[in-house]
Design a protein around this motif. Structure first.
Motif, mmCIF file in Angstrom:
data_model
loop_
_atom_site.group_PDB
_atom_site.id
_atom_site.type_symbol
_atom_site.label_atom_id
_atom_site.label_comp_id
_atom_site.label_asym_id
_atom_site.label_seq_id
_atom_site.Cartn_x
_atom_site.Cartn_y
_atom_site.Cartn_z
ATOM 1 N N PRO A 76 63.540 71.233 47.406
ATOM 2 C CA PRO A 76 64.516 71.777 48.351
ATOM 3 C C PRO A 76 64.412 73.297 48.469
ATOM 4 C CG PRO A 76 65.550 70.229 46.826
ATOM 5 C CD PRO A 76 64.184 70.522 46.292
ATOM 6 N N ALA A 77 64.953 73.826 49.561
ATOM 7 C CA ALA A 77 64.941 75.271 49.766
ATOM 8 C C ALA A 77 65.835 75.963 48.746
ATOM 9 C CB ALA A 77 65.423 75.596 51.178
ATOM 10 N N PRO A 78 65.396 77.109 48.246
ATOM 11 C CA PRO A 78 66.246 77.851 47.311
ATOM 12 C C PRO A 78 67.389 78.523 48.062
ATOM 13 C CG PRO A 78 64.304 79.137 47.819
ATOM 14 C CD PRO A 78 64.126 77.803 48.506
ATOM 15 N N SER A 79 68.501 78.701 47.408
ATOM 16 C CA SER A 79 69.601 79.459 48.003
ATOM 17 C C SER A 79 69.792 80.733 47.207
ATOM 18 C CB SER A 79 70.892 78.624 47.984
ATOM 19 O OG SER A 79 71.227 78.256 46.663
ATOM 20 N N GLY A 80 70.361 81.756 47.846
ATOM 21 C CA GLY A 80 70.639 83.001 47.151
ATOM 22 C C GLY A 80 69.439 83.888 46.938
ATOM 23 N N THR A 81 68.338 83.678 47.680
ATOM 24 C CA THR A 81 67.158 84.528 47.515
ATOM 25 C C THR A 81 67.136 85.616 48.577
ATOM 26 O OG1 THR A 81 65.938 82.915 48.837
ATOM 27 C CG2 THR A 81 65.657 82.809 46.463
ATOM 28 N N ASP A 82 66.671 86.807 48.200
ATOM 29 C CA ASP A 82 66.366 87.809 49.212
ATOM 30 C C ASP A 82 64.983 87.506 49.774
ATOM 31 O OD1 ASP A 82 64.409 88.927 47.475
ATOM 32 O OD2 ASP A 82 65.897 90.244 46.566
ATOM 33 N N ASP A 83 64.582 88.236 50.817
ATOM 34 C CA ASP A 83 63.339 87.906 51.516
ATOM 35 C C ASP A 83 62.113 88.053 50.613
ATOM 36 O OD1 ASP A 83 64.806 87.365 53.757
ATOM 37 O OD2 ASP A 83 64.411 89.283 54.740
ATOM 38 N N ASP A 84 62.078 89.115 49.823
ATOM 39 C CA ASP A 84 60.917 89.319 48.953
ATOM 40 C C ASP A 84 60.814 88.227 47.896
ATOM 41 O OD1 ASP A 84 60.201 91.578 50.335
ATOM 42 O OD2 ASP A 84 61.173 92.966 48.944
ATOM 43 N N ALA A 85 61.972 87.875 47.315
ATOM 44 C CA ALA A 85 61.970 86.822 46.295
ATOM 45 C C ALA A 85 61.554 85.488 46.899
ATOM 46 C CB ALA A 85 63.344 86.709 45.641
ATOM 47 N N PHE A 86 61.992 85.246 48.128
ATOM 48 C CA PHE A 86 61.637 83.986 48.792
ATOM 49 C C PHE A 86 60.137 83.904 49.034
ATOM 50 C CE2 PHE A 86 61.227 81.634 52.918
ATOM 51 C CZ PHE A 86 61.433 80.374 52.394
ATOM 52 N N GLU A 87 59.537 85.010 49.459
ATOM 53 C CA GLU A 87 58.090 84.983 49.691
ATOM 54 C C GLU A 87 57.341 84.764 48.385
ATOM 55 O OE1 GLU A 87 54.586 87.339 52.133
ATOM 56 O OE2 GLU A 87 56.691 87.869 52.405
ATOM 57 N N ARG A 88 57.803 85.379 47.305
ATOM 58 C CA ARG A 88 57.161 85.155 46.000
ATOM 59 C C ARG A 88 57.336 83.706 45.564
ATOM 60 N NH1 ARG A 88 59.264 90.341 45.001
ATOM 61 N NH2 ARG A 88 61.072 89.500 43.888
#
Length: 205
Positions: A76-88
């Motif tokens: 599932p998609a993570p929640s609470g991530t900023d854009d940089d953390a999401f790309e990592r």
């Protein structure tokens, strides 16, 4: 990593992600990259728990076994991530040894661009309505701008598609998926459609 993308919400991206995941030779990891409107976990019948933090520290991906297909795992998609953390987070997922298909957000914003940038290729999914086709062409153009090859296109809720769709997207027509009653992915005609699409991706006859 194969991104499943399209300009319009409701075009069939999530259905296609799970349909291809089951049709591909396993093991396969189906990933939701839509943080704002995630529904891959709902369609797959698994839970969604927050495993990532805004601090940029990405924890172990929260992978679930698919309840009816032992060859498929669902992330599932993570929640609470900023854009940089999401790309990592996506880059860590891309390093997985399993074949990976990613359900991308709709539109042409930064959220949609991130999984396209990380992916090795993209399949553009669209219905035959004019707005969806226009947005699908924009999605294909965005992928190319990001340097991601467009593997082909899939038309949903149709048994045939005109050659003009392939010309508009600028990529081969991989197949069509018929409009069937819910639950769509249990219908034999839909399962057969996704197996044919996988054969076309693989270059099989």
């Amino acid at each position: 990593m194969l991104a499943i993308a399209g300009g319009k919400g409701g075009s069939g991206k999530t259905t296609t992600t799970l349909g291809l995941a089951s049709a591909l030779d396993g093991p396969v990891l189906a990933v939701d990259a839509d943080r704002d409107m995630p529904n891959l976990h709902t369609m797959a019948g698994v839970e969604r728990r927050n495993k990532a933090e805004t601090s940029g520290v990405v924890l172990e991906p929260d992978v679930h076994p698919h309840p009816t297909d032992p060859t498929v795992s669902v992330l599932p998609a993570p929640s609470g991530t900023d854009d940089d953390a999401f790309e990592r987070w996506l880059e860590s997922v891309a390093a997985d040894d399993r074949t990976t298909v990613v359900d991308c957000p709709a539109g042409a914003g930064p959220d949609a661009a991130t999984p396209l940038r990380v992916a090795d290729g993209v399949i553009v999914v669209t219905s035959l309505c004019a707005p969806a086709l226009r947005d699908a062409a924009k999605t294909a153009a965005m992928a190319r701008t990001l340097g991601t090859p467009v593997v082909g296109c899939v038309v949903t809720r149709a048994r045939v598609a005109p050659e003009a769709v392939s010309d508009l997207i600028g990529a081969p027509m991989l197949g069509t998926v018929p409009d069937e009653a819910s639950p769509v992915l249990t219908q034999p005609t839909v399962q057969s459609a996704y197996r044919r699409i996988v054969d076309n991706i693989s270059g099989k006859k």
